[in-house]
Write a protein that holds these residues in place. Structure first.
Motif, PDB file in Angstrom:
ATOM      1  N   UNK A   1     -22.171 -16.443  16.322  1.00 43.19           N
ATOM      2  CA  UNK A   1     -23.041 -16.828  15.536  1.00 43.19           C
ATOM      3  C   UNK A   1     -24.442 -16.888  15.992  1.00 43.19           C
ATOM      4  N   UNK A   2     -24.818 -15.520  16.560  1.00 45.41           N
ATOM      5  CA  UNK A   2     -26.098 -15.405  17.159  1.00 45.41           C
ATOM      6  C   UNK A   2     -27.458 -15.157  16.039  1.00 45.41           C
ATOM      7  N   UNK A   3     -27.082 -14.908  14.835  1.00 47.99           N
ATOM      8  CA  UNK A   3     -28.074 -14.970  13.865  1.00 47.99           C
ATOM      9  C   UNK A   3     -28.338 -13.704  13.162  1.00 47.99           C
ATOM     10  N   UNK A   4     -28.863 -13.688  12.022  1.00 48.54           N
ATOM     11  CA  UNK A   4     -28.920 -12.431  11.285  1.00 48.54           C
ATOM     12  C   UNK A   4     -30.101 -11.446  11.877  1.00 48.54           C
ATOM     13  N   UNK A   5     -30.899 -12.031  12.709  1.00 50.44           N
ATOM     14  CA  UNK A   5     -32.083 -10.978  13.092  1.00 50.44           C
ATOM     15  C   UNK A   5     -31.232 -10.369  14.408  1.00 50.44           C
ATOM     16  N   UNK A   6     -30.423 -10.738  15.073  1.00 55.80           N
ATOM     17  CA  UNK A   6     -29.768  -9.919  16.212  1.00 55.80           C
ATOM     18  C   UNK A   6     -28.585  -9.149  15.640  1.00 55.80           C
ATOM     19  N   UNK A   7     -28.010  -9.576  14.392  1.00 54.96           N
ATOM     20  CA  UNK A   7     -27.343  -8.527  14.006  1.00 54.96           C
ATOM     21  C   UNK A   7     -27.939  -7.340  13.193  1.00 54.96           C
ATOM     22  N   UNK A   8     -29.151  -7.559  12.592  1.00 56.50           N
ATOM     23  CA  UNK A   8     -29.972  -6.593  12.259  1.00 56.50           C
ATOM     24  C   UNK A   8     -30.427  -5.561  13.223  1.00 56.50           C
ATOM     25  N   UNK A   9     -30.810  -6.178  14.159  1.00 53.81           N
ATOM     26  CA  UNK A   9     -31.490  -5.582  15.332  1.00 53.81           C
ATOM     27  C   UNK A   9     -30.340  -4.453  16.096  1.00 53.81           C
ATOM     28  N   UNK A  10     -29.366  -5.048  16.133  1.00 54.83           N
ATOM     29  CA  UNK A  10     -28.047  -4.163  16.699  1.00 54.83           C
ATOM     30  C   UNK A  10     -27.875  -3.160  15.913  1.00 54.83           C
ATOM     31  N   UNK A  11     -27.631  -3.368  14.815  1.00 53.53           N
ATOM     32  CA  UNK A  11     -27.566  -2.261  13.605  1.00 53.53           C
ATOM     33  C   UNK A  11     -28.662  -1.235  13.487  1.00 53.53           C
ATOM     34  N   UNK A  12     -30.046  -1.675  13.712  1.00 51.02           N
ATOM     35  CA  UNK A  12     -31.018  -0.770  13.711  1.00 51.02           C
ATOM     36  C   UNK A  12     -31.064   0.024  15.100  1.00 51.02           C
ATOM     37  N   UNK A  13     -30.725  -0.464  16.285  1.00 50.95           N
ATOM     38  CA  UNK A  13     -30.778  -0.027  17.289  1.00 50.95           C
ATOM     39  C   UNK A  13     -29.683   1.198  17.394  1.00 50.95           C
ATOM     40  N   UNK A  14     -28.632   0.943  17.078  1.00 47.89           N
ATOM     41  CA  UNK A  14     -27.738   2.034  17.244  1.00 47.89           C
ATOM     42  C   UNK A  14     -27.825   3.089  16.107  1.00 47.89           C
ATOM     43  N   UNK A  15     -28.238   2.944  14.970  1.00 50.05           N
ATOM     44  CA  UNK A  15     -28.662   3.658  14.153  1.00 50.05           C
ATOM     45  C   UNK A  15     -29.772   4.588  14.584  1.00 50.05           C
ATOM     46  N   UNK A  16     -30.921   4.124  15.088  1.00 49.94           N
ATOM     47  CA  UNK A  16     -31.984   4.999  15.426  1.00 49.94           C
ATOM     48  C   UNK A  16     -31.543   5.811  16.456  1.00 49.94           C
ATOM     49  N   UNK A  17     -30.847   5.016  17.532  1.00 53.33           N
ATOM     50  CA  UNK A  17     -30.412   5.869  18.665  1.00 53.33           C
ATOM     51  C   UNK A  17     -29.495   7.139  18.471  1.00 53.33           C
ATOM     52  N   UNK A  18     -28.591   6.729  17.495  1.00 58.46           N
ATOM     53  CA  UNK A  18     -27.499   7.740  16.907  1.00 58.46           C
ATOM     54  C   UNK A  18     -28.181   8.977  16.296  1.00 58.46           C
ATOM     55  N   UNK A  19     -29.328   8.652  15.343  1.00 58.44           N
ATOM     56  CA  UNK A  19     -29.882   9.625  14.750  1.00 58.44           C
ATOM     57  C   UNK A  19     -30.600  10.422  15.800  1.00 58.44           C
ATOM     58  N   UNK A  20     -31.386   9.963  16.971  1.00 63.19           N
ATOM     59  CA  UNK A  20     -31.791  10.718  18.016  1.00 63.19           C
ATOM     60  C   UNK A  20     -31.011  11.332  18.696  1.00 63.19           C
ATOM     61  N   UNK A  21     -30.002  10.778  19.080  1.00 67.93           N
ATOM     62  CA  UNK A  21     -28.915  11.457  19.896  1.00 67.93           C
ATOM     63  C   UNK A  21     -28.174  12.729  19.087  1.00 67.93           C
ATOM     64  N   UNK A  22     -27.923  12.728  17.692  1.00 65.24           N
ATOM     65  CA  UNK A  22     -27.523  13.779  16.941  1.00 65.24           C
ATOM     66  C   UNK A  22     -28.689  14.780  17.026  1.00 65.24           C
ATOM     67  N   UNK A  23     -29.852  14.385  16.686  1.00 62.31           N
ATOM     68  CA  UNK A  23     -30.713  15.642  16.733  1.00 62.31           C
ATOM     69  C   UNK A  23     -30.892  16.191  18.028  1.00 62.31           C
ATOM     70  N   UNK A  24     -31.167  15.506  19.238  1.00 64.65           N
ATOM     71  CA  UNK A  24     -31.199  16.163  20.593  1.00 64.65           C
ATOM     72  C   UNK A  24     -29.977  16.841  20.843  1.00 64.65           C
ATOM     73  N   UNK A  25     -28.787  16.455  20.658  1.00 65.54           N
ATOM     74  CA  UNK A  25     -27.486  17.150  20.840  1.00 65.54           C
ATOM     75  C   UNK A  25     -27.441  18.574  20.018  1.00 65.54           C
ATOM     76  N   UNK A  26     -27.796  18.415  18.661  1.00 65.03           N
ATOM     77  CA  UNK A  26     -27.874  19.464  17.750  1.00 65.03           C
ATOM     78  C   UNK A  26     -28.912  20.658  18.356  1.00 65.03           C
ATOM     79  N   UNK A  27     -30.111  20.056  18.502  1.00 65.87           N
ATOM     80  CA  UNK A  27     -31.024  20.968  19.083  1.00 65.87           C
ATOM     81  C   UNK A  27     -30.515  21.880  20.425  1.00 65.87           C
TER      82      UNK A  27
END
Length: 189
Positions: free
Chosen positions: A83-109
């Motif tokens: 029960x850390x709060x909604x802000x932390x949950x959204x932040x975790x999802x955003x961090x993993x999503x953005x980092x996943x997209x960057x990792x995909x692009x760098x790996x693909x390139x």
């Protein structure tokens, strides 16, 4: 000449391929192909179980991706239980999503061209680690088409072979005649 010249690659003893995996050029003194993880040099002639390896690598990457997604889901559920709060949950999802997209692009390139700036690649290492699911997805998708990085290595290898053959044909002839002719004037007949 390209920015990243291809030099003959001699794999470590543990990475050496079996005799059936070695390309036809082996032992001719020319450039040797660069080994690819899980494929060795089978990508050159698509022999030595290349097709089976591609299937296994694609399946392995897909299984690893699903397992990683499940692990992240359990981690997120742990945050909800805490029960850390909604802000932390959204932040975790955003961090993993953005980092996943960057990792995909760098790996693909990385499968299509060598990195222009190795320092930038080094600085993105932590982002790729956090977004490892993006790298796994890129690896899976690329292995459906070819061995990951095969196109890049094939272009470099074929260029190196053409350059080697060009240099070799330019040196053809009698080397003794070339050395004897230095400093002398041609004979008149």
């Amino acid at each position: 000449m390209s920015e990243h010249p291809v030099h003959p690659v001699h794999p470590e003893p543990s990475e050496r391929s079996e005799p059936s995996e070695r390309p036809e050029r082996r032992g001719h003194g020319g450039p040797e192909p660069e080994a690819i993880r899980f494929f060795g040099t089978t990508w050159v002639g698509h022999d030595g179980g290349y097709a089976l390896r591609r299937v296994v690598v694609a399946a392995g990457a897909l299984v690893a991706t699903v397992a990683a997604c499940l692990a992240l889901r359990f981690a997120y559920e742990g945050l909800e239980i805490a029960d850390v709060g909604a802000f932390v949950g959204v932040l975790v999802i955003a961090v993993f999503s953005v980092c996943g997209a960057i990792a995909f692009r760098v790996t693909w390139d990385g499968f299509r061209r060598r990195p222009a700036d190795p320092a930038r690649e080094e600085s993105l290492r932590s982002v790729k680690t956090i977004g490892f699911i993006g790298s796994l997805v890129a690896y899976f998708l690329r292995s459906l088409v070819e061995a990951p990085g095969e196109g890049l290595r094939r272009r470099e290898y074929e260029t190196a072979v053409v350059q080697y053959e060009r240099r070799r044909s330019a040196r053809a002839g009698n080397p003794a005649a070339r050395g004897a002719g230095k400093g002398r004037k041609p004979k008149r007949t």
